[in-house]
Design an enzyme around this catalytic site. Structure first.
Site, PDB file in Angstrom:
ATOM      1  N   TYR A 183      40.073  42.913  29.533  1.00 47.25           N
ATOM      2  CA  TYR A 183      39.452  42.386  28.320  1.00 47.25           C
ATOM      3  C   TYR A 183      38.414  41.355  28.722  1.00 47.25           C
ATOM      4  CZ  TYR A 183      39.018  39.942  23.804  1.00 47.25           C
ATOM      5  OH  TYR A 183      38.552  39.365  22.649  1.00 47.25           O
ATOM      6  N   ASP A 226      35.034  38.318  36.126  1.00 49.52           N
ATOM      7  CA  ASP A 226      35.367  37.616  34.889  1.00 49.52           C
ATOM      8  C   ASP A 226      36.585  36.748  35.172  1.00 49.52           C
ATOM      9  OD1 ASP A 226      36.018  36.660  32.446  1.00 49.52           O
ATOM     10  OD2 ASP A 226      36.179  38.617  31.445  1.00 49.52           O
ATOM     11  N   LYS A 270      38.285  29.113  29.105  1.00 50.77           N
ATOM     12  CA  LYS A 270      39.659  28.604  29.069  1.00 50.77           C
ATOM     13  C   LYS A 270      39.830  27.254  29.784  1.00 50.77           C
ATOM     14  CE  LYS A 270      41.506  32.878  27.559  1.00 50.77           C
ATOM     15  NZ  LYS A 270      41.208  34.257  27.882  1.00 50.77           N
TER      16      LYS A 270
END
Ligand code: PLP
Length: 436
Positions: A150, A245, A273
Site C-alpha cells: 500500500y 516507500d 508516519k
C-alpha cells in the site's frame, strides 16, 4: 468462546451512532470501523505511553501506535512540549521557517541516500509526488508496484493494494478509470524473476519500481534474501528508478529505515508516519540531481498549503532527536518484540491454533495461517474469521491489536516488560479458548 463481557461500551456506541450520521461508516479512514474483525470500535479519548483509554473509561495496551508513527508511545513528554512551544508562536505561516531545515537535516542524517527532500502532509502525497518525479526524470510511463503493498490512496497506486483495500476485499477502487491505472503493473512481492520479465516485456518503458522494503500493509512481510538487491540490480540495469516507500519502515525497523537494515540504496525514498511524531507529515527525497527537477527549480509541479507545518516539524524533530540520542532503543525494541511475538506464537502452537509469526524489529503480525507468509497470495490464505475472534477477545482483555489481519502491529519504546507479560497472559487465555 464466551467473551467475558466486562467491558462497557455504552458511550462509544453512542459516539459511533453520532459519527455514522456525519462520516461514511462513522470514520475518516476505513479500517477504523472494525469491519474486518467485527465488534464495536471504541472511541479513544486519551493516550499515554503504551496505553489508551476509551470514552467509557476502559484501558488498553495499544499495539497500533496510530498505525506506526508513535514509536515513542502516546503523548511522549518531549514531543508534547515541542508542539506546545511551537504552537505559542503561531501554527502556520505559509512561509519558510527554520524548523523545516532542522527536521530535514535530522532526516538526511539518517538517510544518506537522500541529498535533498521535500516535505508534504501525508504518505499518500509523498508516494504520488515521488512517482511523478520518477516519470519526469526517466521520461517513461510505467510503474511497477507489488501486490499487497500500500502506498496511499492515489489513483495510479490503488491496484492490488494492501491495507484497508485488502481488508475490505476491494480489488482496487471504484472511481478510478482503467486508463488511470493502465501504466501500473502489480507483480507478486518477493518474486524477482517476474520483475525481470516485466522489464524485458516493456523494454525502455518502465519509469520506476516502488516497493515497501518491509511490507506492513498486508500484515508484516519481510523481503526475501536478495529481493531488494535484485530490484536494485534490475532498475540500475534498465535505467529505471527504485523507490523505497519507507513511510512505515523509516525510523521504525532501524534509525535509517529498511535501506540501512538491508544495505540497499534506493534512488528515491518516501517517508511519513514517524517523521511527523503523530502529526501529519510526509516527505520524498533523493539525489539533488533528481530533486532539483521539482518546482520552482524544475518542471515537476508539487506544492502544499500546510507543507512543512511548524507544529508538525516540531513534533517530528522532537521524535527524531529522541531516537538519535537513544539509538540503543532499537536493540531494546527488537528484543522485546521478539519475546512478545515468540511467546504468543508458542501459545498458539500449544493451543493447536495455526499461526505464522512475521516480524522485523518492532513491526509484526500473527497470521492465522499454517504456511509461511511471503507475498499477498500466502497472506490471503489466513483465516480472517479466526483472526477476528482473536482480535475481539483480546480487546475484551484490554489488548488493542490492529483491527485487520492485514495490518502490522507495532511495539513502542513505551511498552514495558509488564505490558508484554500482560499481553502474553491474555493471548494464552484467548488462544486456549479459540483452540478448543
Ligand atoms: C501509511 C502508508 C502510506 C500512506 O500514508 P498516509 O499518511 O496514510 O497517506 C504510504 N505508504 C506506506 C508504506 C504506508 O505504510
Amino acid at each position: 468462546m464466551q467473551p467475558t463481557a466486562t467491558r462497557k461500551l455504552d458511550r462509544s456506541r453512542q459516539l459511533q451512532q453520532r459519527a455514522e450520521k456525519l462520516f461514511p461508516g462513522g470514520v475518516n479512514s476505513p479500517v477504523r470501523a472494525f469491519r474486518a474483525v467485527g465488534g464495536d470500535p471504541p472511541f479513544v479519548v486519551k493516550g499515554r505511553g503504551s496505553r489508551m483509554w476509551d470514552a467509557d473509561g476502559n484501558e488498553y495496551i495499544d499495539y497500533v501506535g496510530s498505525w506506526g508513527p508513535l514509536i515513542l508511545g502516546h503523548a511522549a513528554p518531549d514531543v508534547v512540549e515541542a508542539i506546545e512551544r511551537a504552537n505559542r508562536d503561531g501554527a502556520s505561516f505559509g512561509a519558510s521557517t527554520p524548523r523545516e531545515a532542522d527536521l530535514a537535516e535530522a532526516v538526511l542524517e539518517a538517510f544518506p541516500a537522500m541529498e535533498k527532500l521535500r516535505f508534504v502532509s501525508s504518505g499518500t502525497e509523498a508516494t504520488m509526488s515521488a512517482i511523478r518525479l520518477a516519470r519526469a526524470v526517466t521520461g517513461r510511463k510505467y510503474v511497477i508496484k507489488f501486490e499487497g503493498c500500500y502506498h496511499g490512496h492515489t489513483d495510479a497506486l490503488l491496484v492490488k493494494a494492501g491495507s484497508g483495500v485488502a481488508t475490505l476485499g476491494i480489488p482496487g477502487s471504484a472511481g478510478v478509470p482503467e486508463e488511470f491505472v493502465q501504466f501500473t503493473l502489480a507483480l507478486p512481492y518477493n518474486h524477482i524473476e517476474r520483475v525481470d520479465d516485466a522489464f524485458k516485456r516493456l523494454k525502455g518503458e518502465i519509469a520506476c519500481v516502488i516497493v515497501e522494503p518491509v511490507v506492513g500493509n498486508m500484515g508484516c512481510v519481510p523481503p526475501a534474501p536478495q529481493f531488494l538487491d535484485g530490484l536494485r540490480y534490475l532498475t540500475s540495469r534498465e535505467d529505471a528508478l527504485l523507490i523505497f516507500d519507507e513511510v512505515m519502515t523509516g525510523f521504525r525497523v532501524a534509525f535509517g529505515g529498511a535501506q540501512e537494515l538491508y544495505g540497499t540504496r534506493p534512488d528515491l525514498t518516501t517517508l511519513g508516519k514517524i517523521i511527523g511524531g503523530g502529526l501529519p507529515v510526509g516527505a520524498y527525497g533523493g539525489p539533488a540531481e533528481y530533486m532539483d527537477q521539482v518546482a520552482p527549480l524544475g518542471p515537476v509541479y508539487q506544492a502544499g498549503t500546510l507543507s512543512g507545518n511548524p507544529l508538525a516539524m516540531a513534533a517530528g524533530l522532537a521524535t527524531l532527536r529522541h531516537l538519535r540520542d537513544n539509538r540503543e532503543l532499537y536493540g531494546r525494541l527488537d528484543r522485546a518484540a521478539a519475546t512478545l511475538v515468540d511467546m504468543v506464537a508458542d501459545a498458539a502452537h500449544q493451543a493447536g491454533v495455526a499461526v505464522t509469526a512475521n516480524r522485523v524489529g518492532s513491526m509484526f503480525t500473527w497470521f492465522f495461517a499454517g504456511e509461511p507468509v511471503t507475498d499477498w497470495d500466502s497472506a490471503a490464505k489466513s483465516d480472517t474469521a479466526l483472526f477476528g475472534k482473536f482480535h475481539r477477545a483480546l480487546l475484551e482483555e484490554g489488548i488493542w491489536l490492529p483491527p485487520s489481519q492485514f495490518e502490522a502491529a507495532f511495539l513502542s519504546a513505551a511498552h514495558s516488560m509488564d505490558d508484554i507479560s500482560q499481553t502474553v497472559v491474555a493471548a494464552r487465555k484467548v488462544l486456549a479458548a479459540i483452540g478448543r
